[in-house]
Design a protein around this motif. Structure first.
Motif, PDB file in Angstrom:
ATOM      1  N   PHE A  14      -1.303   9.130  -7.748  1.00 11.99           N
ATOM      2  CA  PHE A  14      -0.846   7.770  -8.019  1.00 11.99           C
ATOM      3  C   PHE A  14       0.528   7.829  -8.691  1.00 11.99           C
ATOM      4  O   PHE A  14       0.797   8.717  -9.493  1.00 11.99           O
ATOM      5  N   ARG A  18       3.505   4.395  -5.529  1.00 10.43           N
ATOM      6  CA  ARG A  18       2.272   4.367  -4.740  1.00 10.43           C
ATOM      7  C   ARG A  18       1.081   4.136  -5.673  1.00 10.43           C
ATOM      8  O   ARG A  18       0.288   5.031  -5.908  1.00 10.43           O
ATOM      9  N   PRO A  19       0.955   2.930  -6.218  1.00 10.17           N
ATOM     10  CA  PRO A  19      -0.046   2.693  -7.256  1.00 10.17           C
ATOM     11  C   PRO A  19      -1.466   2.476  -6.734  1.00 10.17           C
ATOM     12  O   PRO A  19      -2.412   2.543  -7.506  1.00 10.17           O
ATOM     13  N   ARG A  20      -1.625   2.216  -5.443  1.00 10.14           N
ATOM     14  CA  ARG A  20      -2.933   1.943  -4.874  1.00 10.14           C
ATOM     15  C   ARG A  20      -3.162   2.840  -3.677  1.00 10.14           C
ATOM     16  O   ARG A  20      -2.329   2.879  -2.779  1.00 10.14           O
ATOM     17  N   LEU A  21      -4.270   3.540  -3.659  1.00  4.41           N
ATOM     18  CA  LEU A  21      -4.552   4.456  -2.562  1.00  4.41           C
ATOM     19  C   LEU A  21      -5.948   4.207  -2.019  1.00  4.41           C
ATOM     20  O   LEU A  21      -6.898   4.038  -2.782  1.00  4.41           O
ATOM     21  N   ARG A  60      -7.181   2.283  -7.837  1.00  2.00           N
ATOM     22  CA  ARG A  60      -6.016   2.293  -8.724  1.00  2.00           C
ATOM     23  C   ARG A  60      -6.441   2.916 -10.041  1.00  2.00           C
ATOM     24  O   ARG A  60      -7.630   3.065 -10.325  1.00  2.00           O
TER      25      ARG A  60
ATOM     26  N   ARG B  72      -0.384   3.034 -15.334  1.00  2.00           N
ATOM     27  CA  ARG B  72      -1.307   1.926 -15.104  1.00  2.00           C
ATOM     28  C   ARG B  72      -0.719   0.595 -15.576  1.00  2.00           C
ATOM     29  O   ARG B  72      -0.728  -0.381 -14.843  1.00  2.00           O
TER      30      ARG B  72
END
Lengths: 266, 266
Positions: A14, A18-21, A60, B72
DNA sequence: CTTGTTGGTTCACATAGTGAACCGATGGAT
DNA sequence: ATCCATCGGTTCACTATGTGAACCAACAAG
């Protein structure tokens, strides 16, 4: 490789960019089997290190991180956090390394480390409060601090060396601009004769400059080459040092500090 | 139980009261085998989630936590962080739950959740800016905010309901003191007729009040008993809500919010 | 010198992790 | 409407990985 390491490694995938995978993203990025990745993700989620968006099913970073990070900053003193990074840097540079925090316009000592490689080396007293405009640290801070600060600093008599001519506002502004472009500040014999230094700013969690890290070396030892070498070492660890204190360096400055060939490689 | 869960569980053993743990400490606290515990600790250390003090060999929370936590808060919007906690709270309470952040003396909407249990329920518009002194949220904030704020708030006309008599400074001070002792603020029909609410402050990473969470319910539905019940639900989740936003609640307030029997149990 | 700590390592054993194959749902293209 | 690709997630035989009793070395107190 332990399964723990594999799972924790997933968190490093993360990033701000690219905070969401999704499951498949992680699977591709790691090359591991989908089932494995899924079990790891679920384990991390149950521990609160990840959260899953109920609609998109993407993962996340989770709330446990902020909880534990808060605990760390509350319980571990700054000096402890810095120790290993600063020691390493001092060893690599073979010179005195120094971290100060800004309190008003005072540079107050936080931590330093000295290496005994060279027969001639810089020594100093940890608790003096050097004037902002007479140090590389001070200029490094001002060059990356919000704009209005410069005028306030110039108005404060304590920011200048007693007896020295008052700094010219235009000249100072020009120098700070250079520093901002170059990524680091330098100083030769200004505070103490025979002592030169290079310095960079450190950034807090909100990416604001709040402290500095500098390397001091005997002016006699080095010309331009030494200065450039030490500055490179310093900038290469700049992000690590800020992070050790819980901060994060703005991306454009990370770039400024990253050598061209490394940028090309990544 | 997965080894990942076991390893991550070790991190929860650290607390403000117990920030440094040795191998044997962890072994005792978990009841697991020493070898197992050791491998887990090493794995966590290598991932940067723990650091080992080189002299005492004790473990403490590591720098990776602050790095990831920073990521975050930068990448996940506040609303996302709150969603699950607030939804749960709304479901448990069966009423409208509301989180606002303070901007100056304005209570600006951050997030809300409503549950449809009761035939009569409170509805509201999310974007109005209610006066500070006319809401439970406003009073909850002032009761836990630094002292000087009260005078500034009283001086600002926007903090009061238009047309209502100006609040008496002594009376207000007394009420805030009560709130600080009780742990939550309450409100009956002040802002809107037929609407009551209870509210608590939320604290940021530096443990300063910076936002509030409230539950609104129809005044008709409940007397003292309902109010106390909802306040209990709210306070029970107070720490969790602050933590979801990356903050931490001062320990004396955590105590205030913890029911007596739970305190005895732990 | 014993005794009880501490942190850390080894190795036979079995448990917990792995991954190919499979499922149902979703979303474009044709 | 049908096809095909991709999504997230699950199953189960197989074995790699994690486990824990026993064992060190170092240190401190009695």
């Amino acid at each position: 490789m332990s399964t723990i390491a594999k799972a924790l490694g997933l968190l490093d995938l993360f990033s701000d960019a690219r905070p969401r995978l999704g499951l498949s993203d992680v699977q591709r990025l790691t090359g591991r089997d989908k089932a494995t990745v899924h079990r790891h993700l679920v384990a991390l989620e149950q521990a609160g290190f990840l959260e899953q968006d109920t609609s998109t099913r993407a993962y996340r970073l989770g709330a446990a991180l902020t909880r534990l990070a808060g605990m760390r900053v509350r319980t571990v003193p700054e000096v402890e956090m810095l120790r290993s990074v600063i020691d390493d840097l001092s060893r690599d540079a073979g010179e005195l390394v120094h971290v100060s925090r800004l309190q008003g316009f005072d540079l107050v000592h936080v931590h330093h480390a000295e290496e005994h490689n060279h027969p001639v080396r810089v020594s100093f007293d940890a608790y003096g409060l050097p004037p902002l405009f007479a140090t590389a640290s001070g200029k490094a801070y001002l060059a990356f601090a919000p704009g209005g600060l410069l005028d306030l600093a110039l108005a404060d008599p304590r920011t200048q060396l007693p007896g020295a001519p008052a700094p010219n506002r235009m000249e100072v502004e020009g120098e700070l601009k250079q520093i901002a472009q170059r990524g680091y500040a330098r100083n030769r014999d200004a505070l103490r004769l025979g002592v030169s230094s290079v310095a960079i700013p450190l950034f807090d969690a909100a990416s604001r400059a709040f402290a500095t890290c500098s390397i001091a070396y005997p002016t006699g030892r080095g010309g331009k080459a030494t200065e450039a070498h030490l500055a490179r070492l310093l900038m290469a660890r700049g992000e690590e040092i800020s992070q050790a204190l819980g901060g994060s360096v703005p991306s454009h400055i990370v770039q400024l500090w990253t050598p061209a060939q490394e940028r090309a490689a990544s």
